[in-house]
Write an enzyme that holds these catalytic residues in place. Structure first.
Site, mmCIF file in Angstrom:
data_model
loop_
_atom_site.group_PDB
_atom_site.id
_atom_site.type_symbol
_atom_site.label_atom_id
_atom_site.label_comp_id
_atom_site.label_asym_id
_atom_site.label_seq_id
_atom_site.Cartn_x
_atom_site.Cartn_y
_atom_site.Cartn_z
ATOM 1 N N THR A 19 0.815 -1.227 0.000
ATOM 2 C CA THR A 19 0.000 0.000 0.000
ATOM 3 C C THR A 19 0.843 1.268 0.000
ATOM 4 O OG1 THR A 19 -1.727 -1.119 1.227
ATOM 5 C CG2 THR A 19 -1.765 1.251 1.330
ATOM 6 N N SER A 61 1.460 -7.501 -1.184
ATOM 7 C CA SER A 61 2.146 -8.548 -0.420
ATOM 8 C C SER A 61 1.324 -9.835 -0.286
ATOM 9 C CB SER A 61 2.598 -8.042 0.948
ATOM 10 O OG SER A 61 1.545 -8.033 1.865
ATOM 11 N N SER A 62 0.065 -9.800 -0.702
ATOM 12 C CA SER A 62 -0.711 -11.049 -0.726
ATOM 13 C C SER A 62 -0.074 -12.026 -1.712
ATOM 14 C CB SER A 62 -2.146 -10.789 -1.161
ATOM 15 O OG SER A 62 -2.675 -9.732 -0.424
ATOM 16 N N ASP A 81 0.084 -6.930 4.774
ATOM 17 C CA ASP A 81 -0.681 -8.186 4.914
ATOM 18 C C ASP A 81 0.180 -9.393 5.280
ATOM 19 O OD1 ASP A 81 -2.981 -6.832 4.415
ATOM 20 O OD2 ASP A 81 -3.229 -7.510 2.348
ATOM 21 N N CYS A 140 -3.905 -19.094 20.128
ATOM 22 C CA CYS A 140 -4.043 -17.860 20.920
ATOM 23 C C CYS A 140 -3.019 -16.846 20.420
ATOM 24 C CB CYS A 140 -3.752 -18.119 22.388
ATOM 25 S SG CYS A 140 -4.977 -19.159 23.179
HETATM 26 N N1 ASP Z 1 -2.708 -5.464 0.465
HETATM 27 C C1 ASP Z 1 -1.634 -4.628 0.903
HETATM 28 C C2 ASP Z 1 -0.357 -5.444 0.904
HETATM 29 O O1 ASP Z 1 -0.130 -6.176 1.820
HETATM 30 C C3 ASP Z 1 -1.896 -4.072 2.253
HETATM 31 C C4 ASP Z 1 -0.789 -3.207 2.806
HETATM 32 O O2 ASP Z 1 0.196 -2.909 2.168
HETATM 33 O O3 ASP Z 1 -0.915 -2.767 3.939
HETATM 34 O O4 ASP Z 1 0.396 -5.361 -0.018
#
Ligand code: ASP
Length: 340
Positions: free
Chosen positions: A13, A58-59, A90, A278
Site C-alpha cells: 500500500t 504482499s498477498s 498483509d 491464541c
Molecule cells: N494489500 C496490501 C499489501 O499487503 C496491504 C498493505 O500494504 O498494507 O500489499
C-alpha cells in the site's frame, strides 16, 4: 561518514495509487513514492534504493520473493550500514520472520515497514513509518549498528520481526507482538530497549541461507473439524511438516481418529508441530491431559512462537536438511530470538 542506507521496495500500500476508474489500489513505482516524501532528503544518512522489477501486493509474496530480498541484502551487505524493506502489511510478519532465519549472524539492521494508507493519501501513515524506519536503520554507536536483527517498524513501535502478527486491517496500529516487548518506541525521542536487543557476539561471519522447502501445511483446529479434512492434509504427497494450530496452551481433542492420524503421520516421517491459536502465550503440552497425549506421540512444540515464525522456521530448517535426530531439538531451540 553518514550511514549508508538501502531501501528495498517490494510493493504494498505504501507505494500504491488509486485507479481513477475502479477506485481500487494498485502498485506504483518507486520514483512516485520518493517524490511524495521529499523530507527523506533531510535525513542524516545517504539513501539509495532498489526495487522489485514488478512491485507486488504482499498477498502475492511467496518464498521466491524472500530469496530475492535475501539475495539483495547479501550482495549489498558490505556497502550499506542498514536496510529498510518496504513491504505490504498483509504478509509482512511472514516475510520478516522468514528473513530473520535466512540471515544468520546479522550485524546490521534490516527493518521492514509499510503503511495502511498510500503515501499520496492526506492522512497517510506512510511518511512517519518510512522516515522513522530509516532513522532506526541508521542508528549507530561508535560506528557500529545498534540494531543487529530483523525488525518491523509500524506506528511508533519497532518489534522483533519474528515476534509479530498483523492483528488489525483498519487501524494504523496494525501489528502486535504479544510475547515480546517492543525493541524501540518512537516518541519525542527514539527510546531503545537496549537490554532486549539481539547481541551478535558470534565470531562467525554473516551467512545467507537461500534454500527454503515449502512442503509444509497449516491446519487450524476447530470444534467439528472432520477426519476427512485432516486426513486429506496429512496425505498430501511430499508433505514434510504440518503445523497444527491448537487450543490454549497446546491442547487438542482426544478422539481416537485424531490421535491415530497424528501418530501415523509422525511414523511416516512427517514433522508435526504444535502452535497455539491464541495470540499470546505459548504451548505447554504437559499442562493438560489433552496436550500431554500429543507430546507422547512425539509432536514438536512451537513454545511461544507465532504461527508466522513457526511456519517460516520449518521452511528454513527443512531447507537446511537438518537431520531427523536433531530436528525436534533444533526447532524447539531459540535461533533468532523467536522463542522466550
Ligand atoms: N494489500 C496490501 C499489501 O499487503 C496491504 C498493505 O500494504 O498494507 O500489499
Amino acid at each position: 561518514m553518514n550511514p549508508q542506507i538501502l531501501l528495498i521496495y517490494t510493493g504494498g500500500t505504501i507505494g500504491m495509487i488509486k485507479d481513477p476508474v475502479t477506485a481500487s489500489l494498485h502498485v506504483f513505482d518507486f520514483t512516485y513514492l520518493l517524490e511524495k516524501i521529499p523530507e527523506i532528503n533531510l535525513l542524516d544518512c545517504s539513501i539509495d534504493n532498489i526495487s522489485f522489477e514488478t512491485p507486488i501486493d504482499s498477498s502475492n509474496i511467496n518464498p521466491s520473493h524472500w530469496i530475492e530480498i535475501a539475495r539483495i541484502i547479501e550482495q549489498k551487505y558490505a556497502v550499506y550500514d542498514g536496510f529498510v524493506v518496504l513491504h505490504g502489511s498483509d504478509t509482512m510478519s511472514y516475510s520478516a520472520s522468514a528473513l530473520s532465519f535466512m540471515l544468520e549472524n546479522l550485524s546490521k539492521p534490516v527493518i521492514f515497514t509499510g503503511s495502511q494508507l498510500p503515501i499520496g493519501d492526506l492522512r497517510t501513515d506512510a511518511k512517519e513509518n518510512l522516515i522513522t524506519a530509516i532513522q532506526i536503520a541508521a542508528l549507530q554507536n561508535n560506528n557500529k549498528a545498534i540494531i543487529n536483527e530483523v525488525g518491523l517498524y509500524f506506528e511508533y513501535k519497532l518489534y522483533r520481526g519474528n515476534r509479530t502478527t498483523k492483528i488489525n486491517a483498519d487501524y494504523f496500529e496494525a501489528f502486535s507482538s504479544l510475547n515480546f516487548p517492543a525493541l524501540l518506541t518512537s516518541g519525542v525521542h527514539l527510546n531503545i530497549n537496549h537490554e532486549i536487543l539481539l547481541k551478535n557476539y558470534s565470531k562467525a561471519s554473516f551467512c545467507v541461507h537461500k534454500e527454503l522447502d515449502d512442503n509444509v501445511a497449516l491446519v487450524k483446529l476447530f470444534p467439528g473439524i472432520s477426519q476427512t479434512v485432516l486426513s486429506a492434509i496429512l496425505e498430501i504427497p511430499k508433505l514434510k511438516a504440518v503445523i497444527i494450530e491448537t487450543y490454549g496452551s497446546g491442547n487438542a481433542f482426544t478422539y481416537h481418529w485424531f490421535l491415530q492420524a497424528i501418530k501415523e503421520a509422525i511414523e511416516k516421517g512427517i514433522y508435526v508441530v504444535n502452535v497455539t491459536q491464541c495470540a499470546g502465550g505459548g504451548v505447554q503440552m504437559n499442562q493438560y491431559h489433552t496436550g500431554k497425549l500429543l507430546e507422547e506421540l512425539g509432536v514438536i512444540s512451537a513454545k511461544d512462537m507465532t504461527t508466522e515464525s513457526a511456519l517460516t522456521k520449518l521452511m528454513y530448517m527443512l531447507g537446511l536438511k537438518i537431520s531427523r535426530k536433531m530436528f525436534k531439538t533444533v526447532f524447539e531451540s531459540d535461533l533468532r530470538g523467536e522463542i522466550s
